[in-house]
Motif scaffolding. Structure first.
Motif, mmCIF file in Angstrom:
data_model
loop_
_atom_site.group_PDB
_atom_site.id
_atom_site.type_symbol
_atom_site.label_atom_id
_atom_site.label_comp_id
_atom_site.label_asym_id
_atom_site.label_seq_id
_atom_site.Cartn_x
_atom_site.Cartn_y
_atom_site.Cartn_z
ATOM 1 N N UNK A 167 0.836 -1.206 0.000
ATOM 2 C CA UNK A 167 0.000 0.000 0.000
ATOM 3 C C UNK A 167 0.868 1.253 0.000
ATOM 4 N N UNK A 168 1.960 1.217 0.737
ATOM 5 C CA UNK A 168 2.857 2.373 0.788
ATOM 6 C C UNK A 168 3.476 2.624 -0.579
ATOM 7 N N UNK A 169 3.927 1.565 -1.251
ATOM 8 C CA UNK A 169 4.563 1.724 -2.559
ATOM 9 C C UNK A 169 3.593 2.262 -3.604
ATOM 10 N N UNK A 170 2.306 1.961 -3.434
ATOM 11 C CA UNK A 170 1.302 2.475 -4.370
ATOM 12 C C UNK A 170 1.302 3.997 -4.407
ATOM 13 N N UNK B 290 0.813 12.966 8.992
ATOM 14 C CA UNK B 290 -0.333 12.665 9.837
ATOM 15 C C UNK B 290 -1.370 13.767 9.668
ATOM 16 N N UNK B 291 -2.537 13.571 10.276
ATOM 17 C CA UNK B 291 -3.607 14.561 10.140
ATOM 18 C C UNK B 291 -3.229 15.883 10.785
ATOM 19 N N UNK B 292 -2.339 15.876 11.784
ATOM 20 C CA UNK B 292 -1.978 17.089 12.508
ATOM 21 C C UNK B 292 -0.748 17.792 11.936
ATOM 22 N N UNK B 293 -0.141 17.236 10.882
ATOM 23 C CA UNK B 293 1.034 17.841 10.278
ATOM 24 C C UNK B 293 1.935 16.795 9.662
ATOM 25 N N UNK B 294 3.140 17.193 9.326
ATOM 26 C CA UNK B 294 4.070 16.215 8.769
ATOM 27 C C UNK B 294 5.429 16.355 9.443
ATOM 28 N N UNK C 260 -5.533 9.218 4.301
ATOM 29 C CA UNK C 260 -4.794 8.146 4.973
ATOM 30 C C UNK C 260 -4.239 7.136 3.991
ATOM 31 N N UNK C 261 -4.984 6.864 2.900
ATOM 32 C CA UNK C 261 -4.529 5.865 1.939
ATOM 33 C C UNK C 261 -3.216 6.234 1.285
ATOM 34 N N UNK C 262 -3.085 7.493 0.884
ATOM 35 C CA UNK C 262 -1.855 7.947 0.221
ATOM 36 C C UNK C 262 -0.906 8.634 1.182
#
Length: 778
Positions: A523-526, A675-679, A706-708
């Motif tokens: 999923x990460x590589x996608x 993440x939703x709160x930042x990177x 979340x998927x990407x």
């Protein structure tokens, strides 16, 4: 009837083979089945122990109590603890960013750190936080345990490590743990003052929690304080008891003994870091003159004979097992053994006679091991050579030699015009044969294709006063790879030699990745437009081919990091599951007994299996340890994880301290997580993770996919994804917490990733071992 049953049981009690001393399992079995209190006297009577055996039993029972296997009951009887109790009081020590709580048993008497259990909080209205206490039911899950809360309990006093600072006439404690976001008012500072690093005891209940200082540790920014923080935080034993030091001094005076193979005529050399504090291995090689091995080599890997000085059941042995390994910080080493042994008598120093365990290898022209034997020997090391000097010498002697790996950097002579500090005649007699033999070993390594992750290791350089001079990736030379391959060959030989004798082996196990982790990798590589098939048989070469497809793309470092996270944690145990990363069927640690307890156990097993004991069975693997390797493996694996965390956090603190002088500057970074709160981003070429809060990205609302694993602006479509290169302003660098904070500069733009592209530039040399550093955690 009960007494009669007990007599029958005692009469049928199996007797151990050596000395009449029961194993740990037999003692636990007796305590469990006995219908009367079982103390030392009852255990000795049950097994028919007398004299010296009763003294040995006392020491064994003390070990078992220290290890958390048994505990004393009223009347000096013992009862079985059985590791993690089925129902016990636990303390929450961590809550990750996904809200998962982790806890440790509040009462733990083992040698290693208390085990961390995942807490299953289904249906709880009020979530648990660090410091909370619970009564929990535990159960096994895989190789670990999980905890099911039964009841929330009142909090006990909790120690916190932090720095004092003043606001007006009041002192506050700022915790060094970056997960602790609240500062605490200090109720009693003792003799500590603002600016001091202290240990303090929490008191009260939320929201009125205060801190009482229990120990002043000194100036937090002073040299050596960053490692001191880790030592206290992780509970790493850093002081030896007086009796342990006395025993080390006594054992260091032991004569080497008769019957050792004399290897002092050979130019055996130790190749180590320039700042090495101990030297536990040295190497020698030469062309094999046996006509049955055309083009082959014979080699010797000489390892410090630590087992001769550290005897089973001794104070030194108990302390070494409790520590599990040495812990290496930029400014100090917390050794597994007292320095009398680790830095002196066991260290293979240049020009002095030393006791060694010698691994003799026969290597074919294609690099395969065709034979091995082990002896106890006396060696006199011809030279201790820093990696850089060894590399410079071989490059100067053969500047266009095919022995050098294509693409590997040439190294200038670190000694400049002064020349080397060692006899350059050793280039011909020692280094050239070592490099020639290594060329053969490299062929075998390339043929089996171990995992090839060339991840940089950060090196902190300090001056003589402990101040930071630089932080930079550690250079990887052919000299490093050469030593790695010789050490791996010796470790394989040790495992196979013990298997041939059907002897006990403490394996170094690295299992293949789980399906769950492979699915996550897919999923990460996608998100990078890279395909990964799950139906294939996964081997190390599978990941190597993946990295070859990616080439030198911008996101290559992120993919390598994710491939590393996909791997399982290596551990020690008596069950052979192979070493996936090295593509080896049998592997045991043998080459670093000064700093790893696992290697010491392998030495003892070899001494027993091959009758190498010069001290009348005193250095062989004990019966109790042989029967208990699984538990010992768990203890030293936990100690290894503790050391890794402590070392990593300390490096982060040094990096933050180094960058603190650059606050306000714009630096090149790469996004490591979203993440939703930042990177999170890391400074390119330096390391150190820092957060960019989503609130600092402007007035636009950013949606988290979340998927990407991406943050995307709803209006502009601006995206922030893992691997992206950015110029960020360093807003804060906290050396105590080891944390950084970045901001997006006004008008700055990111460098977009080239998704789905294949870079056709040449890739690096294949076949390097996975996540391996010199003499590291292979």
């Amino acid at each position: 009837m009960a007494q009669a049953a007990r007599r029958v049981y005692l009469g049928a009690m199996p007797r151990p083979a050596a000395h009449g001393l029961p194993t740990r399992d037999q003692i636990l079995d007796f305590i469990t089945k006995s219908d009367a209190p079982a103390g030392k006297r009852e255990i000795a009577r049950a097994f028919g122990l007398h004299g010296a055996d009763k003294v040995a039993l006392k020491a064994l029972l003390k070990d078992m109590a220290d290890e958390g296997l048994i505990d004393s009951a009223p009347g000096r009887a013992f009862h079985k603890m059985g590791g993690v109790p089925k129902v016990t009081v636990m303390r929450i020590v961590d809550v990750d960013e996904d809200g998962q709580a982790f806890a440790v048993p509040e009462s733990w008497h083992g040698d290693a750190p208390a085990p961390r259990l995942r807490v299953m909080e289904r249906g709880r209205r009020e979530p648990l936080g660090p410091g909370d206490r619970i009564l929990a039911r535990t159960e096994e899950a895989g190789r670990g345990h999980v905890a099911h809360p039964l009841k929330r309990l009142a909090r006990n006093a909790e120690l916190v490590l932090g720095v004092l600072h003043a606001e007006g006439d009041r002192l506050w404690l700022k915790p060094v743990d970056k997960r602790e976001r609240r500062e605490l008012p200090v109720s009693d500072a003792g003799e500590a003052q603002a600016g001091d690093l202290v240990l303090a005891e929490k008191a009260g209940r939320p929201p009125r929690i205060t801190a009482k200082v229990t120990e002043r540790l000194g100036e937090p920014f002073a040299p050596r304080s960053f490692s001191l923080i880790a030592i206290h935080k992780f509970g790493i034993p850093d002081r030896f008891a007086a009796e342990t030091l006395a025993e080390a001094e006594r054992m260091a005076k032991q004569p080497l003994g008769e019957g050792r193979e004399d290897l002092r005529h050979l130019p055996i050399v130790a190749i180590d870091p320039i700042d090495a504090r101990d030297h536990d291995d040295a190497v020698w090689a030469a062309p094999d003159d046996d006509p049955a091995n055309p083009g082959g080599f014979k080699a010797i890997v000489a390892i410090a004979d630590v087992g001769f000085y550290v005897r089973p059941g001794s104070e030194l042995d108990r302390e070494a097992r409790k520590r599990g390994n040495s812990v290496y910080f930029p400014d100090r080493v917390v050794p597994m053994l007292p320095e009398t042994l680790s830095a002196d008598i066991c260290s293979l120093k240049e020009g002095v006679d030393r006791a060694a365990m010698a691994c003799h290898l026969t290597i074919a022209a294609d690099g395969k091991l065709t034979g091995w034997r082990f002896t106890r020997a006396v060696v006199r090391i011809a030279a201790t050579i820093p990696y850089e000097e060894a590399q410079a010498a071989i490059d100067r002697a053969s500047p266009s030699s095919s022995q050098r790996t294509p693409g590997s950097p040439e190294v200038e002579n670190p000694a400049g015009d002064r020349g080397f500090r060692w006899d350059e005649g050793l280039v011909e007699t020692a280094l050239k044969p070592l490099w020639a033999c290594w060329a053969a070993l490299a062929k075998a390594r390339d043929a089996r294709a171990p995992l090839d992750l060339d991840l940089p290791e950060r090196r902190v350089v300090l001056d003589e006063k402990g101040r930071i001079l630089s932080v930079a990736p550690r250079e990887r030379l052919d000299a490093h790879r050469l030593i790695e391959d010789y050490m791996i060959a010796a470790n394989v030989a040790a495992a196979k030699a013990l298997e041939a004798k059907k002897a006990q082996v403490m394996y170094r196990v690295h299992e293949p990745p789980s399906r769950e982790k492979l699915v996550a990798l897919k999923e990460y590589l996608k998100t990078f437009g890279v395909e990964f098939a799950l139906g294939q048989v996964v081997r190390p070469a599978t990941f190597n081919h993946l990295l070859e497809r990616i080439g030198e793309s911008d996101f290559r470092p992120q993919i390598m990091e994710q491939v590393l996270r996909t791997q399982t944690q290596a551990y020690y145990g008596p069950g052979n599951q192979g070493h996936f990363g090295l593509a080896l069927g049998s592997y045991a640690h043998f080459t670093s007994p000064i700093r790893r307890y696992a290697d010491l156990l392998v030495h003892r097993s070899l001494a027993g299996a091959y009758r190498l004991d010069p001290a009348a069975d005193a250095t062989r693997l004990s019966e109790s340890d042989a029967a208990d390797l699984s538990r010992v493996g768990e203890l030293i694996s936990a100690a290894e994880r503790r050391a890794m965390e402590a070392e990593r956090e300390t490096i982060d603190r040094y990096v933050a301290a180094y960058l603190s002088a650059h606050v306000g500057e714009v630096v090149d970074t790469r996004i490591t997580g979203v993440k939703s709160f930042g990177f999170f981003a890391t400074v390119v070429g330096l390391g150190g993770d820092g957060l960019v809060p989503v609130s600092t990205l402007g007035a636009e609302h950013f949606r988290y996919d979340e998927g990407s694993q991406a943050l995307e602006g709803e209006t502009s479509g601006e995206r922030y994804t893992p691997g992206m290169l950015l110029k960020l302003r360093l807003a804060e660098a906290d050396p105590i917490g080891g944390a950084l904070r970045f901001e997006l500069p006004e008008g700055a733009s990111h460098m977009p990733l080239r998704r789905g592209t294949r870079d056709r530039r040449p890739v690096g040399r294949r076949g390097r071992p996975a996540n391996i550093r010199h003499k590291g955690r292979r």
